[in-house]
Design an enzyme around this catalytic site. Structure first.
Site, PDB file in Angstrom:
ATOM      1  N   PHE A  63       0.809  -1.223   0.000  1.00 46.08           N
ATOM      2  CA  PHE A  63       0.000   0.000   0.000  1.00 46.08           C
ATOM      3  C   PHE A  63       0.839   1.269   0.000  1.00 46.08           C
ATOM      4  CE2 PHE A  63      -2.598   3.363   1.868  1.00 46.08           C
ATOM      5  CZ  PHE A  63      -3.796   3.207   1.190  1.00 46.08           C
ATOM      6  N   ASP A  66       0.266   9.169   0.277  1.00 47.74           N
ATOM      7  CA  ASP A  66       0.775  10.496  -0.076  1.00 47.74           C
ATOM      8  C   ASP A  66       2.194  10.498  -0.659  1.00 47.74           C
ATOM      9  OD1 ASP A  66      -1.446  10.862   1.503  1.00 47.74           O
ATOM     10  OD2 ASP A  66      -0.410  11.952   3.079  1.00 47.74           O
ATOM     11  N   GLN A  83       4.390   7.712   1.299  1.00 42.21           N
ATOM     12  CA  GLN A  83       3.860   6.948   2.405  1.00 42.21           C
ATOM     13  C   GLN A  83       3.687   5.493   1.979  1.00 42.21           C
ATOM     14  OE1 GLN A  83       2.566   8.230   5.903  1.00 42.21           O
ATOM     15  NE2 GLN A  83       4.527   8.944   5.109  1.00 42.21           N
ATOM     16  N   ARG A 190       0.595  17.732  11.958  1.00 40.71           N
ATOM     17  CA  ARG A 190       1.329  16.881  11.018  1.00 40.71           C
ATOM     18  C   ARG A 190       1.577  17.524   9.649  1.00 40.71           C
ATOM     19  NH1 ARG A 190      -3.627  14.293  11.961  1.00 40.71           N
ATOM     20  NH2 ARG A 190      -5.144  14.363  10.252  1.00 40.71           N
ATOM     21  N   TRP A 327      -9.546   8.390  -0.030  1.00 33.56           N
ATOM     22  CA  TRP A 327      -9.608   7.626   1.212  1.00 33.56           C
ATOM     23  C   TRP A 327     -10.936   6.904   1.413  1.00 33.56           C
ATOM     24  CZ3 TRP A 327      -5.764   5.693   3.559  1.00 33.56           C
ATOM     25  CH2 TRP A 327      -4.551   6.366   3.678  1.00 33.56           C
TER      26      TRP A 327
END
Length: 564
Positions: A63, A66, A83, A190, A327
């Site tokens: 998986f 970003d 990511q 973040r 998402w």
């Protein structure tokens, strides 16, 4: 990035006090969260699957979400970090994956750059080249790379740095981490993006659920001072994420302007995640938007958390990559269980600003040097008029094509009429994706992925139709560009004045294109060109597997109060 679904996301702390405290972040260990993750070689992957894009970047397996840390070095090598969970086809166990390219289409997988540990994950961030050694990490070089990222634990999200002396292939975490944290600790702080402005470093970072983008400055990437906030602008959704600050050229003027991009998730108008942006002015500490309008980076549903490459002069078009998913369904798409991977990036896009009639300030983004991967011309017609082109591209091994249609002599005002439609079909199943433009009325353009079997019928969030108004240019022209790559379609209208990105997962393989115009005014001129695209993964494979490349290389914490 939607952090609610990650490993530690069940731990949520309410933030009510602003008094300073000592950090309670547990000390990281050197133990890998999963000992099966390779540390001395890239992760290998099979890029032959029926849904696997051939001119887009996708991870070797498992998986990805970003894009992170994107920069171009002095040798012209583009570095993409991302990511990455190398142990499952859902988010969690977040590392920074790494790939490099010299043309932004042919990507070479590198070793994982920054690893998660048993009690922490490496969330989104950015990277810079510390040319002047402001950090003190690089006394004998001008190409040292510093990564700035969010460390996620059950107790807090804090900002850390890691440094690389070999051009960004391997990193050493700073012993004085974290370099920026909130007191009291926050689990919603973040995604730092850092740029160089004059003699200072500038960070934009999201106070996610307060809908605030904080601006910080630093002389050395280690010590950060709060400068200002950008709060409650545009579409809020349920949280702000992945802010970006970039200076871009402006069409028709010498002075560049600034773009502040903010990703929201969930809460996009079409559901799930999307990126919005604000054109404006930046003076090193404060960002001022040109107006209060919310502008979306994409009119479809599969373009999120995009970043711009660090190291490109502001007088040149900036280069953008986004995460081509949403998402709402990114962890359910069928590539996971069928082919062992999930998610791709968009094609690279060149970006500038323009002040467009009726629309106003608009981010113009179009494919970056797509001719780099042209294989062979499949069809050309310089005088289609009201007519049809049929293209069989089943003999193109990549099953990826690029098409462009230019229309001119369109009457101004209410006199224009007619349609331009295209359909991409799987001849074995008659599934299709399609799109089209109406030259009359408000000039809407539409896309449709609703005629694809399987996933689209079973997932309630997989919205199947998208549209945007795209007024005809004052000079009576219209241009449509499209890139179709097995399971992803990107369209660009009028050089990127509007763009749409959608994924789909047909049971059959798309292999036929039909483009037709009908009802156009008598003197309208239509030209069409269709090109096959070369697979950028096929030549890297050995017995179907891409192994990637291993490249050998030639302290204080600041506790920060919340500022609202």
């Amino acid at each position: 990035m939607m952090y609610g679904i990650l490993l530690f996301a069940a731990v949520v702390a309410a933030q009510t006090s602003i008094s300073p405290t000592n950090s309670s972040v547990p000390t990281s260990t050197s133990t890998m969260f999963d000992m099966g993750v390779p540390t001395d070689m890239p992760v290998s992957g099979d890029y032959t699957g029926a849904w696997r894009p051939q001119v887009h970047f996708s991870p070797p397996k498992d998986f990805m979400n970003d894009p992170n840390g994107m920069f171009v070095d002095t040798n012209g090598t583009y570095h993409l970090y991302y990511q990455y969970n190398p142990t499952a086809t859902v988010a969690g166990n977040q590392h920074w994956g790494h790939a490099t390219s010299t043309d932004l289409y042919t990507w070479e997988n590198q070793k994982i750059a920054i690893f998660a540990t048993e009690n922490s994950q490496i969330f989104s961030g950015s990277a810079v080249i510390d040319t002047n050694n402001t950090s003190g990490f690089f006394p004998n070089q001008t190409n040292g790379v510093v990564a700035i990222y969010t460390l996620n634990t059950p107790y807090a999200q804090v900002q850390e740095i890691a440094w690389s002396v070999d051009g960004g292939y391997t990193f050493e975490k700073y012993s004085g981490n974290p370099v920026l944290e909130l007191t009291p600790n926050s689990t919603q702080f973040r995604d730092p993006k850092v740029i160089r402005y004059g003699d200072s470093w500038v960070m934009v970072v999201a106070y996610a659920q307060e809908f605030v983008i904080g601006f910080f400055t630093s002389p050395d990437l280690k010590n950060w001072t709060h400068a200002s906030n950008f709060s409650h602008h545009g579409l809020l959704g349920l949280q702000y994420e992945c802010p970006n600050l970039v200076e871009v050229p402006v069409e028709g003027q010498e002075e560049p302007m600034w773009i502040l991009a903010i990703s929201i998730n969930p809460g996009a108008p079409l559901g799930g995640s999307i990126q919005e942006y604000f054109p404006g002015y930046f003076n090193g500490t404060n960002f001022t938007p040109v107006d209060s309008a919310a502008r979306l980076a994409d009119f479809s549903k599969d373009n999120y958390a995009g970043q711009y490459f660090y190291g490109i002069p502001p007088t040149e078009p900036q280069i953008y990559l986004g995460w081509a998913s949403n998402w709402e369904y990114s962890q359910q798409v069928p590539t996971g269980q069928t082919e062992g991977w999930r998610s791709a990036m968009t094609v690279p896009r060149r970006v500038h600003l323009a002040n467009v009639t009726r629309i106003g300030w608009d981010l113009i983004d179009a494919p970056y040097k797509i001719s780099t991967v042209f294989d062979s011309p499949l069809a050309t017609n310089s005088s289609l008029g009201n007519g049809t082109i049929l293209v069989d591209y089943s003999n193109i091994s990549s099953r990826a094509i690029y098409f462009q249609c230019n229309v001119s002599n369109i009457p101004n005002g209410t006199y224009s009429m007619g349609t331009l439609n295209f359909t991409l079909t799987a001849s074995s199943t008659m599934e299709s994706v399609s799109g089209g433009f109406f030259f009359g009325g408000d000039n809407p353009f539409w896309m449709n992925r609703g005629r694809v079997n399987g996933f689209g019928y079973t997932n309630p969030f997989f919205t199947d139709k998208f549209s945007v108004g795209n007024p005809i240019n004052s000079n009576g022209t219209f241009m449509l560009e499209g890139v179709i790559d097995r399971s992803i379609l990107e369209v660009f209208l009028d050089g990127g004045r509007s763009s749409g990105t959608m994924t789909f997962f047909p049971e059959g393989e798309l292999d036929t294109m039909r483009l037709a115009t009908d009802g156009l005014n008598a003197d309208v001129v239509v030209s069409v060109a269709v090109w096959g695209l070369t697979s950028t993964w096929e030549s890297q494979a050995t017995n179907g597997i891409v192994y990637g490349n291993v490249t050998s290389s030639s302290n204080s914490t600041q506790v920060t109060r919340r500022h609202f």
